[in-house]
Design an enzyme around this catalytic site. Structure first.
Site, PDB file in Angstrom:
ATOM      1  N   HIS A 159       0.861  -1.196   0.000  1.00 60.60           N
ATOM      2  CA  HIS A 159       0.000   0.000   0.000  1.00 60.60           C
ATOM      3  C   HIS A 159       0.888   1.232   0.000  1.00 60.60           C
ATOM      4  CE1 HIS A 159      -2.165   3.226   2.341  1.00 60.60           C
ATOM      5  NE2 HIS A 159      -3.048   2.983   1.394  1.00 60.60           N
ATOM      6  N   HIS A 205       1.765  11.065  -2.128  1.00 66.16           N
ATOM      7  CA  HIS A 205       0.491  10.918  -1.420  1.00 66.16           C
ATOM      8  C   HIS A 205      -0.186  12.275  -1.464  1.00 66.16           C
ATOM      9  CE1 HIS A 205      -1.781   9.168   2.297  1.00 66.16           C
ATOM     10  NE2 HIS A 205      -2.450   9.040   1.169  1.00 66.16           N
TER      11      HIS A 205
END
Length: 568
Positions: A159, A205
């Site tokens: 992830h 991110h």
């Protein structure tokens, strides 16, 4: 007194027998003649010290009985005796007994007076403690059927694979991607965004303080390291936040970097995923097709604005062309249909797809619709990702999701802790190739026509009995005062099964006081961590050497346990 660390280590293996052994304590004056090799000295105060004799490693009685049984009561085990033992209990995977015999005898054999190479009971114990010659796992090579469709396997999944630390402010880099591929991770996740000048693609991110890394750098590293640990396919999951022109650039970039190893189907939709054997050495993309992604974001997003602005004349044609080109490269198409979540779990006979749910979403729907999830994962892919509040890159218990058939249980590989130990241990199965075939009960309908229910109370099919005899290596890998300032450590071991709730159990051995020979170190205030391991239940019966790992999952140079495994 030293401290006690509450972070115990889960083990994917269970019960015990505490190791024997004691150490004698004496004052310095009484032990003045003892050599440094035989004694451990600890300062108690400015006026005196305490010395402890290092434990004489007592050979466990079970080992002596095993030696005597195959040596025919003789103090020496000859070549034929050793051959009989290996035929009954096996040695290192991939080697015939003769090769193992040669290695054992070269390493530890004595030559008794009758002139033939042989082992003493101490030599035999040394062999049993060898993780190379006497490993705990049944097979170090791929041994499962790899000809089933991709959806029939659990997949080692990362992830936000580009993050070096926490989810909010750590750097983005290709280094954690490389590390993940080196340990066999098969699914790499990249969040792709326009760079600051809107003319290239960064990986980061989004809407956090994470520093970006270029997409091209990540793709090149994936190509270089994709198959160093496993020949089976690498899946790149993209979280796409790009404009159509940058999507076109991604398509070109991906084709240039991966060339012929990029797999994508000729047909618009796959009715069944290819087999792992057919996908060997290939790289695939998985993401939401452009239109699906835009619809999922809703009319308020910039992406929706881009689509509507380009809906006239040549711009409309260009947008459609780019979308088609980019979409064509997506093998595993993701998407979540509108409506109740349970409706998203319905099977479409004409195509297969990927559904992504957070750990919370899956837990909620599993409470009432467990069999529906299992049915969905027969043909389709289910990806689970950490909840958004795991800012520190922590992880969750993966077993709830595995038992419902979820193939991609995505973990933060840069984190540490019990959950990640379990993840790493689970994928030691099937030769560490990153793919573990799902058990038959998750892939079949029951005799009554119903699906497997993960909450069902099922009868016990097998019992695993485990003994912990002793350990070694701490005195070589740690400083003398690492665990206790004033005395040798008081070791104990936690051993348990991690799995579905009815299987899960944890046991603790008795502490062996003032000894370096038994993984936790027990004291009055806190327990220090002395090592951990997690093993799939692909265990070799018999007495085996089990190497231990540190908090970060790195293997110690010397620390290991001597354990026995028995299935009943």
């Amino acid at each position: 007194m030293p401290k006690r660390d509450k972070a115990a280590s889960p083990r994917a293996s269970p019960p015990h027998t505490p190791p024997p052994g004691t150490d004698s304590e004496a004052e310095e004056a009484d032990q003045a003649g003892a050599s440094a090799a035989e004694m451990g000295t600890y300062k108690c105060c400015i006026f005196f010290t305490r010395r402890f004799a290092l434990a004489d490693t007592t050979t466990p009685e079970d080992v002596r009985a095993l030696f005597s049984r195959y040596a025919g009561g003789s103090p020496y085990m000859l070549v034929d005796d050793l051959r009989r033992y290996l035929a009954a209990w096996g040695g290192a995977d991939g080697e015939v007994p003769e090769q193992i015999i040669d290695r054992i005898l070269q390493d530890r054999s004595r030559t008794p007076r009758f002139g033939r190479p042989a082992l003493t009971v101490d030599d035999f114990l040394h062999f049993l403690f060898s993780e190379d010659l006497n490993p705990p796992l049944r097979c170090s090579k791929v041994h499962q059927d790899m000809n089933a469709p991709l959806s029939h396997y659990f997949i080692y999944t990362g992830h936000n694979s580009y993050l070096t630390g926490n989810q909010l402010s750590s750097d983005c880099s290709d280094v954690p991607i490389i590390k993940a591929l080196q340990i066999g991770v098969r699914v790499i996740e990249l969040d792709i965004w326009p760079n600051s000048s809107k003319d290239d693609i960064d990986v980061l991110h989004g809407r956090t303080l994470t520093a970006p890394v270029s997409l091209i750098k990540c793709l090149r590293s994936i190509k270089e390291y994709a198959f160093v640990a496993s020949p089976y396919p690498v899946i790149i999951t993209l979280e796409d936040h790009l404009t159509p022109d940058l999507q076109a650039k991604v398509a070109k970039m991906v084709l240039e970097v991966f060339g012929d190893i990029l797999y994508y189907p000729e047909s618009k939709h796959l009715q069944e995923f290819p087999s792992l054997e057919a996908l060997k050495g290939r790289v695939m993309l998985s993401t939401k097709p452009p239109k699906v992604y835009l619809e999922a974001k809703g009319d308020t997003t910039k992406e929706r604005e881009i689509e509507t602005q380009g809906a006239d004349g040549d711009d409309e044609k260009k947008t459609k062309h780019v979308a088609a080109e980019y979409k064509h490269l997506i093998t595993i198409k993701a998407g979540k249909p509108k409506g109740p979540l349970v409706d998203a779990l319905k099977n479409d006979p004409d195509k297969v797809r990927r559904l992504s749910l957070s750990e919370q979403e899956l837990a909620k729907v599993a409470a009432r619709h467990g069999p529906n999830i299992v049915s969905f994962t027969h043909r389709n892919m289910l990806r689970i990702y950490p909840k958004g509040t795991r800012f520190n890159s922590s992880n969750y218990n993966p077993f709830l999701f595995w038992v419902h058939g979820a193939q991609m249980v995505a973990f933060n590989m840069q984190g540490h802790g019990r959950a990640l130990w379990l993840m790493h241990g689970f994928y030691k199965a099937n030769g560490c190739c990153g793919y573990v075939k799902k058990p038959d009960f998750l892939m079949q309908t029951c005799p009554d026509g119903k699906m497997f229910d993960p909450k069902a109370d099922l009868p016990v099919k097998a019992t695993l009995k485990v003994k912990v005899y002793m350990g070694e290596g701490w005195q070589r890998d740690f400083k003398q005062t690492h665990f206790d300032t004033y005395s040798p450590p008081d070791f104990y071991v936690n051993v348990g099964i991690a799995g579905v709730p009815l299987d899960s159990v944890m046991r603790k051995t008795k502490a062996v006081e003032d000894s370096w020979v038994p993984v936790h170190e027990q004291d009055v205030s806190e327990d220090d961590f002395g090592g951990q391991t997690a093993l799939p239940v692909e265990l070799r019966p018999g007495i085996r050497a089990v190497p231990l790992f540190d908090h970060k999952g790195l293997k110690f140079k010397s620390v290991k346990l001597l354990m026995s495994f028995e299935f009943a």
